[in-house]
Write an enzyme that holds these catalytic residues in place. Structure first.
Site, PDB file in Angstrom:
ATOM      1  N   CYS A 186      -6.864  -2.879   8.212  1.00  0.00           N
ATOM      2  CA  CYS A 186      -5.825  -2.640   7.202  1.00  0.00           C
ATOM      3  C   CYS A 186      -5.773  -3.767   6.169  1.00  0.00           C
ATOM      4  CB  CYS A 186      -4.475  -2.449   7.868  1.00  0.00           C
ATOM      5  SG  CYS A 186      -4.376  -0.906   8.789  1.00  0.00           S
ATOM      6  N   LYS A 193      -6.725  -2.770   2.628  1.00  0.00           N
ATOM      7  CA  LYS A 193      -5.867  -1.930   1.772  1.00  0.00           C
ATOM      8  C   LYS A 193      -5.769  -2.541   0.373  1.00  0.00           C
ATOM      9  CE  LYS A 193      -1.827  -0.383   3.364  1.00  0.00           C
ATOM     10  NZ  LYS A 193      -0.649  -0.055   4.211  1.00  0.00           N
ATOM     11  N   ASP A 226       6.981   6.879   2.013  1.00  0.00           N
ATOM     12  CA  ASP A 226       7.167   6.658   3.462  1.00  0.00           C
ATOM     13  C   ASP A 226       5.810   6.664   4.160  1.00  0.00           C
ATOM     14  OD1 ASP A 226       8.488   6.458   6.008  1.00  0.00           O
ATOM     15  OD2 ASP A 226      10.227   7.421   5.100  1.00  0.00           O
ATOM     16  N   ASP A 227       5.829   6.528   5.494  1.00  0.00           N
ATOM     17  CA  ASP A 227       4.580   6.457   6.249  1.00  0.00           C
ATOM     18  C   ASP A 227       3.807   7.767   6.213  1.00  0.00           C
ATOM     19  OD1 ASP A 227       4.719   3.741   7.545  1.00  0.00           O
ATOM     20  OD2 ASP A 227       6.650   4.556   8.121  1.00  0.00           O
ATOM     21  N   ASP A 286      -5.464   7.802   6.937  1.00  0.00           N
ATOM     22  CA  ASP A 286      -5.742   6.371   6.973  1.00  0.00           C
ATOM     23  C   ASP A 286      -7.194   6.127   7.320  1.00  0.00           C
ATOM     24  OD1 ASP A 286      -4.487   3.745   7.095  1.00  0.00           O
ATOM     25  OD2 ASP A 286      -2.800   4.949   7.772  1.00  0.00           O
ATOM     26  N   ASP A 303       1.256   6.436  11.928  1.00  0.00           N
ATOM     27  CA  ASP A 303       2.184   6.877  10.876  1.00  0.00           C
ATOM     28  C   ASP A 303       2.991   8.104  11.315  1.00  0.00           C
ATOM     29  OD1 ASP A 303       1.947   4.965   8.797  1.00  0.00           O
ATOM     30  OD2 ASP A 303       0.009   5.804   8.229  1.00  0.00           O
ATOM     31  N   GLY A 319     -13.690  17.350  10.174  1.00  0.00           N
ATOM     32  CA  GLY A 319     -13.765  16.092   9.434  1.00  0.00           C
ATOM     33  C   GLY A 319     -14.651  16.205   8.213  1.00  0.00           C
ATOM     34  N   HIS A 320     -15.009  15.040   7.660  1.00  0.00           N
ATOM     35  CA  HIS A 320     -15.862  15.001   6.472  1.00  0.00           C
ATOM     36  C   HIS A 320     -16.599  13.660   6.503  1.00  0.00           C
ATOM     37  CE1 HIS A 320     -17.172  16.026   2.461  1.00  0.00           C
ATOM     38  NE2 HIS A 320     -16.772  14.864   1.997  1.00  0.00           N
ATOM     39  N   ASP A 336       5.684   1.509  10.445  1.00  0.00           N
ATOM     40  CA  ASP A 336       4.735   0.758  11.261  1.00  0.00           C
ATOM     41  C   ASP A 336       4.221  -0.422  10.442  1.00  0.00           C
ATOM     42  OD1 ASP A 336       3.276   2.447   9.589  1.00  0.00           O
ATOM     43  OD2 ASP A 336       1.626   2.689  11.006  1.00  0.00           O
TER      44      ASP A 336
HETATM   45  N1  LIG Z   1      -4.038   7.552  -3.168  1.00  0.00           N
HETATM   46  C1  LIG Z   1      -2.753   7.828  -2.890  1.00  0.00           C
HETATM   47  N2  LIG Z   1      -2.166   8.953  -3.365  1.00  0.00           N
HETATM   48  C2  LIG Z   1      -0.887   9.241  -3.087  1.00  0.00           C
HETATM   49  N3  LIG Z   1      -0.103   8.482  -2.335  1.00  0.00           N
HETATM   50  C3  LIG Z   1      -0.622   7.350  -1.834  1.00  0.00           C
HETATM   51  C4  LIG Z   1      -1.984   6.965  -2.082  1.00  0.00           C
HETATM   52  N4  LIG Z   1      -2.213   5.782  -1.452  1.00  0.00           N
HETATM   53  C5  LIG Z   1      -1.068   5.453  -0.837  1.00  0.00           C
HETATM   54  N5  LIG Z   1      -0.108   6.389  -1.057  1.00  0.00           N
HETATM   55  C6  LIG Z   1       1.264   6.391  -0.572  1.00  0.00           C
HETATM   56  O1  LIG Z   1       1.826   5.098  -0.757  1.00  0.00           O
HETATM   57  C7  LIG Z   1       2.717   4.799   0.326  1.00  0.00           C
HETATM   58  C8  LIG Z   1       2.319   3.486   0.944  1.00  0.00           C
HETATM   59  O2  LIG Z   1       0.993   3.639   1.434  1.00  0.00           O
HETATM   60  P1  LIG Z   1       0.494   2.848   2.686  1.00  0.00           P
HETATM   61  O3  LIG Z   1      -0.932   3.179   2.880  1.00  0.00           O
HETATM   62  O4  LIG Z   1       0.897   1.440   2.535  1.00  0.00           O
HETATM   63  O5  LIG Z   1       1.402   3.387   3.852  1.00  0.00           O
HETATM   64  P2  LIG Z   1       1.086   4.153   5.150  1.00  0.00           P
HETATM   65  O6  LIG Z   1       0.638   5.525   4.796  1.00  0.00           O
HETATM   66  O7  LIG Z   1       2.282   3.980   5.979  1.00  0.00           O
HETATM   67  O8  LIG Z   1      -0.195   3.466   5.765  1.00  0.00           O
HETATM   68  P3  LIG Z   1      -0.378   2.530   7.042  1.00  0.00           P
HETATM   69  O9  LIG Z   1       0.898   2.432   7.788  1.00  0.00           O
HETATM   70  O10 LIG Z   1      -1.409   3.157   7.866  1.00  0.00           O
HETATM   71  O11 LIG Z   1      -0.877   1.266   6.473  1.00  0.00           O
HETATM   72  C9  LIG Z   1       2.620   5.954   1.308  1.00  0.00           C
HETATM   73  O12 LIG Z   1       3.740   6.778   1.132  1.00  0.00           O
HETATM   74  C10 LIG Z   1       1.339   6.654   0.917  1.00  0.00           C
HETATM   75  O13 LIG Z   1       1.407   8.033   1.182  1.00  0.00           O
HETATM   76 MG   LIG Z   2       2.620   3.253   7.833  1.00  0.00          MG
END
Ligand SMILES: Nc1ncnc2c1ncn2[C@@H]1O[C@H](COP(=O)(O)OP(=O)(O)OP(=O)(O)O)[C@@H](O)[C@H]1O
Ligand SMILES: [Mg+2]
Length: 353
Positions: free
Chosen positions: A18, A21, A53-54, A71, A94, A142-143, A230
């Site tokens: 992570c 990111k 949100d998550d 993710d 998540d 999957g892909h 998380d």
């Molecule tokens: N490419 C994208 N398009 C749309 N929404 C996105 C994109 N990338 C991130 N997000 C959104 O931004 C927000 C924060 O993303 P982030 O990845 O930090 O959180 P998450 O999904 O909880 O991931 P994790 O907990 O696994 O790190 C989430 O609501 C996610 O859906």
């Molecule tokens: Mg999360």
């Protein structure tokens, strides 16, 4: 854990787990610029894109809600089977953070067209499927694309009771902030990449990263917890800041109570700090006040980019008995602070009472 292969997967990874990111500042700019091009919660869409949100949540007709999340990341470990287990636990997390249970997943994979044996990718997917099955989640497709930097993750769907969701915007003043796993995976994985993590340290980190947040989520929902997330790439303080901003509150954190993985402090002091953690520190400087009495390494770890970290729960004081139940699953679970009225998103970190 299986025997290491001769290929060191982490050497193929510019970031790791992570920590690869996009930095929080960039993601927030991107999301703001998408304003209007992503569905906002309305009618049966209970959680949409601007809510940040998550996972997204869609109400189904029969008293159930569908949870959607994805993710993926670059190699976090050299052992492909363990990387798969970590990636699956992280992707499922998540769903747990929303108070749901995962039911089906799709593999998302990127793999060099030549030079890296496909057997390793098969091992990644076997590890992931085994971990998903532990959570009652079937891998159904999957892909896979050709890409010089390997990446693996999952898109996961889950189910939840729409009346018992946990979201980031429901923290209330006085809620106890509870963390269910120790911090430090970012610094430990960075040390691993530089051959400086000893096997026992790595084993503890892998055990933590491969632990599903299933039990913690189930116990939290049963105790009536309304707000959770998380802890992943934005670190404890980064994810706490997101919850607080969404809820219009501030918080205090007691650095002495935050659980840390064995050796994490020592490795942070030696400078094994991932780029993602440094980005978190610079982004959060406007939000976080750290008392001078807090050790520098601990301050770093509070920002450390976690892979497959624990749940951060906002627990009403009336439900504080939950903490003992959570400790039955992970003894490091701790009350690390409290939500308070104040500048939304602001966090005061102190050491001791
Ligand atoms: N490419 C994208 N398009 C749309 N929404 C996105 C994109 N990338 C991130 N997000 C959104 O931004 C927000 C924060 O993303 P982030 O990845 O930090 O959180 P998450 O999904 O909880 O991931 P994790 O907990 O696994 O790190 C989430 O609501 C996610 O859906
Ligand atoms: Mg999360």
């Amino acid at each position: 854990m299986r025997e290491n292969t001769t290929v060191r997967l982490t050497t193929l990874s510019p970031g790791a787990g992570c920590a690869c990111k996009l930095p929080q500042a960039s993601l927030e700019t991107l999301m703001t610029s998408l304003n209007g091009f992503g569905a906002q919660a309305a009618d049966d869409l209970l959680v949409g894109l601007p809510e940040g949100d998550d996972a997204a949540v869609l109400r189904l007709g029969d008293g159930q809600a569908l949870i959607l999340t994805t993710d993926f990341f670059t190699p976090v470990l050299d052992d492909p089977y363990d990387w798969g287990r970590v990636a699956a636990a992280n992707a499922l997390s998540d769903v747990y953070a929303m108070g749901g249970r995962p039911v089906a997943a799709l593999n998302l994979a990127a793999w060099p067209g030549d030079g890296l044996p496909l057997d390793l990718l098969a091992d990644v997917m076997r590890g992931a499927a085994t971990k998903a099955a532990e959570g009652g989640c079937a891998v159904v497709g999957g892909h896979t694309i050709a890409d010089p930097v390997p990446k693996y993750g999952m898109a996961v769907i889950g189910l939840a009771d729409p009346d018992h969701l946990m979201t980031i915007d429901k923290v209330r003043p006085g809620d106890l902030l509870v963390l269910t796993k120790p911090l430090g995976t970012g610094v430990i994985v960075t040390a691993l990449k530089q051959d400086a993590a000893d096997p026992a340290t790595l084993a503890e980190a892998v055990a933590s990263m491969t632990t599903l947040n299933a039990n913690a989520a189930r116990a939290a929902v049963a105790a009536g917890v309304l707000a959770a997330t998380d802890v992943t790439g934005f670190g404890l303080l980064g994810h706490l800041r997101r919850m607080l901003s969404a809820s219009g509150l501030a918080a205090t954190v007691d650095a002495d109570r935050v659980p840390l993985l064995p050796d994490a402090r020592e490795l942070a002091a030696k400078g094994f700090v991932p780029g993602g953690t440094k980005a978190n520190m610079s982004f959060l400087a406007d939000w976080v006040d750290v008392a001078v009495s807090v050790d520098e390494e601990v301050a770093i770890l509070l920002h450390d980019a976690q892979t497959s970290g624990g749940l951060l729960l906002a627990v009403p004081p009336s439900a504080a008995g939950l903490v003992d139940r959570l400790r039955e699953h992970d003894r490091s679970t701790a009350v690390i602070g409290q939500a308070v009225a104040g500048r939304p998103g602001h966090i005061s970190v102190h050491a001791g009472a």
